[in-house]
Design an enzyme around this catalytic site. Structure first.
Site, PDB file in Angstrom:
ATOM      1  N   ASP A   1     -17.282   6.367  -1.727  1.00 14.89           N
ATOM      2  CA  ASP A   1     -15.985   6.262  -1.028  1.00 14.89           C
ATOM      3  C   ASP A   1     -15.786   7.595  -0.302  1.00 14.89           C
ATOM      4  O   ASP A   1     -16.479   8.583  -0.600  1.00 14.89           O
ATOM      5  CB  ASP A   1     -14.886   6.030  -2.096  1.00 14.89           C
TER       6      ASP A   1
ATOM      7  N   HIS B   1      -7.247   0.845  -6.536  1.00  6.79           N
ATOM      8  CA  HIS B   1      -7.412  -0.061  -5.382  1.00  6.79           C
ATOM      9  C   HIS B   1      -8.069  -1.367  -5.873  1.00  6.79           C
ATOM     10  O   HIS B   1      -9.197  -1.692  -5.520  1.00  6.79           O
ATOM     11  CB  HIS B   1      -8.271   0.624  -4.310  1.00  6.79           C
TER      12      HIS B   1
ATOM     13  N   ARG C   1       0.885  -1.182   0.000  1.00  7.88           N
ATOM     14  CA  ARG C   1       0.000   0.000   0.000  1.00  7.88           C
ATOM     15  C   ARG C   1       0.915   1.221   0.000  1.00  7.88           C
ATOM     16  O   ARG C   1       1.729   1.404   0.905  1.00  7.88           O
ATOM     17  CB  ARG C   1      -0.882   0.001   1.252  1.00  7.88           C
TER      18      ARG C   1
ATOM     19  N   CYS D   1     -16.411   1.093   0.436  1.00  9.34           N
ATOM     20  CA  CYS D   1     -15.191   0.313   0.689  1.00  9.34           C
ATOM     21  C   CYS D   1     -14.764   0.353   2.153  1.00  9.34           C
ATOM     22  O   CYS D   1     -14.031  -0.524   2.590  1.00  9.34           O
ATOM     23  CB  CYS D   1     -14.067   0.832  -0.194  1.00  9.34           C
TER      24      CYS D   1
ATOM     25  N   ARG E   1     -13.293  -9.122   1.215  1.00 10.14           N
ATOM     26  CA  ARG E   1     -11.873  -8.824   0.970  1.00 10.14           C
ATOM     27  C   ARG E   1     -11.040 -10.080   1.210  1.00 10.14           C
ATOM     28  O   ARG E   1     -10.142 -10.416   0.438  1.00 10.14           O
ATOM     29  CB  ARG E   1     -11.382  -7.693   1.899  1.00 10.14           C
TER      30      ARG E   1
ATOM     31  N   GLN F   1      -9.684  -4.050  -3.576  1.00  8.42           N
ATOM     32  CA  GLN F   1     -11.031  -3.677  -3.135  1.00  8.42           C
ATOM     33  C   GLN F   1     -12.064  -4.088  -4.186  1.00  8.42           C
ATOM     34  O   GLN F   1     -13.126  -4.621  -3.871  1.00  8.42           O
ATOM     35  CB  GLN F   1     -11.075  -2.151  -2.902  1.00  8.42           C
TER      36      GLN F   1
HETATM   37  N1   CP Z   1     -11.140  -0.585   2.222  1.00  8.46           N
HETATM   38  C1   CP Z   1      -9.879  -0.642   2.667  1.00  8.46           C
HETATM   39  O1   CP Z   1      -8.916  -0.787   1.916  1.00  8.46           O
HETATM   40  O2   CP Z   1      -9.765  -0.513   4.018  1.00  8.46           O
HETATM   41  P1   CP Z   1      -8.423  -0.297   4.829  1.00  8.46           P
HETATM   42  O3   CP Z   1      -7.922   1.089   4.518  1.00  8.46           O
HETATM   43  O4   CP Z   1      -8.832  -0.430   6.277  1.00  8.46           O
HETATM   44  O5   CP Z   1      -7.430  -1.332   4.430  1.00  8.46           O
HETATM   45  N1  NVA Z   2      -9.998   6.435  -1.357  1.00 10.84           N
HETATM   46  C1  NVA Z   2      -9.667   5.980  -0.039  1.00 10.84           C
HETATM   47  C2  NVA Z   2      -9.852   4.510   0.097  1.00 10.84           C
HETATM   48  C3  NVA Z   2      -9.599   3.946   1.457  1.00 10.84           C
HETATM   49  C4  NVA Z   2      -9.717   2.447   1.510  1.00 10.84           C
HETATM   50  C5  NVA Z   2      -8.234   6.377   0.289  1.00 10.84           C
HETATM   51  O1  NVA Z   2      -7.365   6.256  -0.595  1.00 10.84           O
HETATM   52  O2  NVA Z   2      -7.985   6.830   1.398  1.00 10.84           O
END
Ligand code: CP
Ligand code: NVA
Length: 301
Positions: A220, A129, A102, A260, A288, A132
């Site tokens: 989101d 993502h 990430r 999400c 997930r 997701q």
């Molecule tokens: N939806 C998602 O990716 O959640 P987290 O940020 O908790 O991993």
């Molecule tokens: N768009 C959000 C998604 C979190 C899972 C972010 O990038 O923070």
């Protein structure tokens, strides 16, 4: 075996997408259904941003597939002191069998993958993502409708990583997708063009009328991780695009609401919509785990 990464769904085809989703459904019914493809394998899970779902579902998923996860917060490894993704990739490729990361810029992720001789999985970048999206479509398919009969409406920040990946998911599934967002926060033109060239039935609109008659209503957060400086301006512009009970009441019969997570209730979604009987957000979060196990089975078997 050919080295496959999972950086964006734009690099995937429908057959692979549906095969992963089919295995996701199988492994949801029986957690051992995919065997132990990660036996004697180690997977590095690197986080440059916070995470609850991705962090826990990948760690549990790796273990359930027989492997050993190594969770690394970026600020405790040399990435934090400027070691390049290229060098990190070449070193980790000699120790472990796969990397889930990430990170911030998508370019950093492609640099990591470019120098890696083991599969790299995107656990969220600023642009995409896809982990997701697999869970999103597992949840959507659980509605029992044919995917090409489903209309997905995504409301809010159309430029978010989640929206971008959902667009590619819809293209692969053959579902219709409408992004309803203010003109300031439309999807990246590069994403729109690539999705259309894959055959996406994609509409971009600023008109809330286009959010009606959906089978899936998705949103989101308005302020993604790393965008904190823009928070106030974004919230003002996005307020009319809140997912609330009024718009949810205009869904088609049997329609569901997805997010999400994490959610900022009172911003992109109201508490009442979030807690409503048509909300599937916790099934989606559960998926997930199943969808990512199916993905890892696909990449490592
Ligand atoms: N939806 C998602 O990716 O959640 P987290 O940020 O908790 O991993
Ligand atoms: N768009 C959000 C998604 C979190 C899972 C972010 O990038 O923070």
């Amino acid at each position: 075996m050919q080295l496959r990464h999972f950086l964006s769904l734009r690099d995937y085809n429908s057959a692979d997408f549906f095969s992963i989703l089919e295995n996701a459904a199988r492994v949801k019914r029986n957690r051992s259904a995919l065997g132990a493809p990660l036996q004697d394998r180690h997977i590095a899970l690197i986080f440059e941003k916070p995470s609850t779902r991705t962090r826990v579902s990948y760690e549990v998923g790796v273990k359930q597939l027989g492997g050993t996860p190594i969770v690394l917060s970026a600020n405790e490894i040399q990435i934090a002191r400027g070691e390049s993704m290229a060098d990190t990739a070449r070193v980790l490729s000699r120790y472990v069998d796969g990397i889930m990361i990430r990170t911030f810029s998508h370019e950093k992720l492609t640099e990591l993958a470019g120098f890696s001789s083991i599969p790299v999985i995107n656990g969220l970048s600023d642009k995409y993502h896809p982990s997701q999206t697999l869970a999103d479509f597992q949840t959507i398919l659980e509605m029992g409708k044919h995917p090409d009969k489903i209309r997905i409406v995504y409301m809010g920040d159309g430029s978010s990583n989640v929206a971008h990946s959902l667009i590619f998911g819809a293209a692969l599934a053959g579902s219709e997708i409408i992004i309803v967002s203010p003109k300031e926060y439309r999807p990246d033109p590069d994403v729109v063009e690539a999705a259309r060239s894959m055959g996406a039935r994609l509409k971009i609109s600023a008109d809330l009328k286009d959010a009606e008659e959906s089978d899936v209503l998705y949103t989101d957060v308005w302020v993604s991780m790393g965008q904190e400086k823009e928070a106030e301006a974004k919230k003002t512009i996005l307020m009319p695009y809140q997912l609330n009970e009024k718009i949810a009441s205009k869904m088609n019969n049997g329609g569901i609401l997805l997010h999400c997570l994490p959610a900022h209730k009172g911003e992109e979604i109201t508490e009442a919509a979030f807690e409503s009987s048509y909300s599937r957000v916790f099934d989606q979060a559960e998926n997930r785990l199943h969808a990512q196990k199916a993905l890892m089975h696909f990449l490592f078997s």
